[in-house]
Design a protein around this motif. Structure first.
Motif: not given
Length: 422
Positions: A159-167, A313-317, A319-323
């Motif tokens: 999944l990391r090749l498709l999406l740079s988030a921790d799932y 909303m900023r916190q949720r975003m 959390h998914v993308f720390p960047q």
């Protein structure tokens, strides 16, 4: 709902204007609501040669059709077992195939009517927690048993090749996709008008009277006398439907759009796929052509305060993308989603001359277009798809806005508690 200024509106380009309804007019069919449902029905009916008038309280696409996440999914928002228990295996399978036809209908209309709406194939369903992986596998197996061959599983590393988030993992649905929802609905309005439908914006319906020979639909400045009426306002139908027929509760849902992120956008979602997670209170997001991140979710029971909404909303975003922890939104908007208790859509009739469809429960981009087509077919006496959906039974909602708000708040708290489980 004050949160109506969206990135969609500012990126849609010039929009057509339509004259409000005035005087006494006549039509074979009157349609209330110039969103996906109403315009889809109007397009089909006008193309069949009927005189059609569409009444819209604001302007085409003002409601959820022009403000949603733009994600296209086959199927209904409810589990397939819900359909099987209600209709039996054979008719549940028919509904599944109808939902696929709804997805295909979007592509067909985009091509036929040359609608420039950034239609993009592919959507990812991702598991937030390890306990969600078995359910993800069951969902994939279930759809494959229904004959759907568009799904591929990706483990955490893949999944990391498709999406740079921790799932924990995800399933790519090549049959789904995404689009610019407002451009699409404006394209439907143009197509319906070119087919002969007459659209009236700023024509809020104040009264509906049905009798043995027709239906009279009134606005502040005019009336339409029609043989039949279609109500396609979904969460914005207000008091047009008697209480016992509403069968849904409107829930607030919100989307933010960041600044253009440049090369960082490709690092976040290398595949540029639309993404939706598996929580009950979901996060969903995708990139725009100018490399903004559209990030949605955050359901509310009542009105949302802008400052709190922006912070959440900023916190949720982040959390998914720390960047993006320090990023803000250039745009933040929202609208009402019509949720039924079962999450299956609600189709029905009022007497012999009024039809309606509503309650798409957050999965309406494809289902609404299908609903409009099925409503038109029911008016024309073609096919039984509308009647099949109308066989789905729905629990009533409590009367009164205060009680409904309390029920929404309790339900959202319960879902949030479920999502926090490890």
């Amino acid at each position: 709902m004050p949160l109506t200024r969206s990135w969609y509106r500012d990126s849609a380009g010039p929009t057509a204007s339509y004259a409000p309804l005035t005087g006494r007019q006549h039509a074979d069919v009157c349609v209330i609501g110039a969103g996906y449902t109403g315009l889809s029905a109007a397009l089909e009916l006008a193309a069949a040669g009927l005189r059609v008038r569409v009444l819209e309280a604001e302007q085409p696409g003002w409601g959820c059709s022009g403000r949603n996440g733009g994600q296209i999914n086959p199927g209904l928002a409810c589990d397939h077992q819900v359909l099987q228990r209600a209709l039996g295996p054979a008719d549940a399978l028919r509904l599944w195939h109808l939902s696929l036809a709804g997805v295909q209908l979007i592509a067909q209309r985009v091509e036929r009517y040359r609608i420039d709406c950034d239609l993009t194939p592919g959507i990812l369903l991702v598991a937030n927690r390890p306990r969600q992986l078995p359910a993800l596998h069951r969902w994939q197996d279930e759809l494959q048993q229904l004959g759907y061959d568009q799904l591929s599983f990706h483990d955490r590393d893949g999944l990391r090749l498709l999406l740079s988030a921790d799932y924990q993992g995800g399933v790519l649905d090549a049959g789904g996709g995404s689009l610019h929802p407002l451009r699409y609905v404006l394209g439907l309005a143009r197509a319906a008008e070119q087919a002969g439908a007459q659209i009236h914006d700023h024509s809020r319906v104040s009264a509906i009277q049905q009798d043995a020979t027709g239906v009279t639909v009134s606005t502040d400045q005019g009336q339409v006398r029609a043989d039949q009426l279609i109500i396609g306002g979904n969460a914005y139908s207000g008091g047009l439907l008697p209480w016992r027929h509403r069968r849904f509760i409107p829930v607030g849902s919100y989307i933010g759009a960041t600044r253009p992120l440049g090369e960082l956008a490709e690092q976040l979602i290398p595949s540029r796929l639309a993404v939706c997670d598996m929580n009950n209170l979901i996060d969903y997001y995708r990139l725009t052509p100018d490399n903004r991140l559209l990030f949605g979710g955050r359901a509310t029971a009542g009105a949302a305060r802008m400052d709190r909404l922006r912070t959440t909303m900023r916190q949720r975003m982040g959390h998914v993308f720390p960047q993006l922890a320090e990023e803000d939104f250039d745009y933040l908007w929202g609208g009402q989603v019509a949720m039924t208790a079962s999450r299956a859509p609600h189709f029905g009739r009022l007497g012999s001359r009024v039809l309606y469809a509503q309650g798409y429960s957050g999965q309406g981009v494809a289902l609404t277009g299908l609903a409009g087509k099925l409503l038109a077919e029911a008016v024309l006496g073609r096919g039984d798809g509308f009647e099949l959906f109308a066989r789905l039974r729905h629990l009533p909602v409590p009367p009164g806005s205060a009680l409904q708000t309390a029920v929404r708040a309790m339900a959202l708290s319960w879902y949030a508690l479920l999502d926090r489980r490890g």
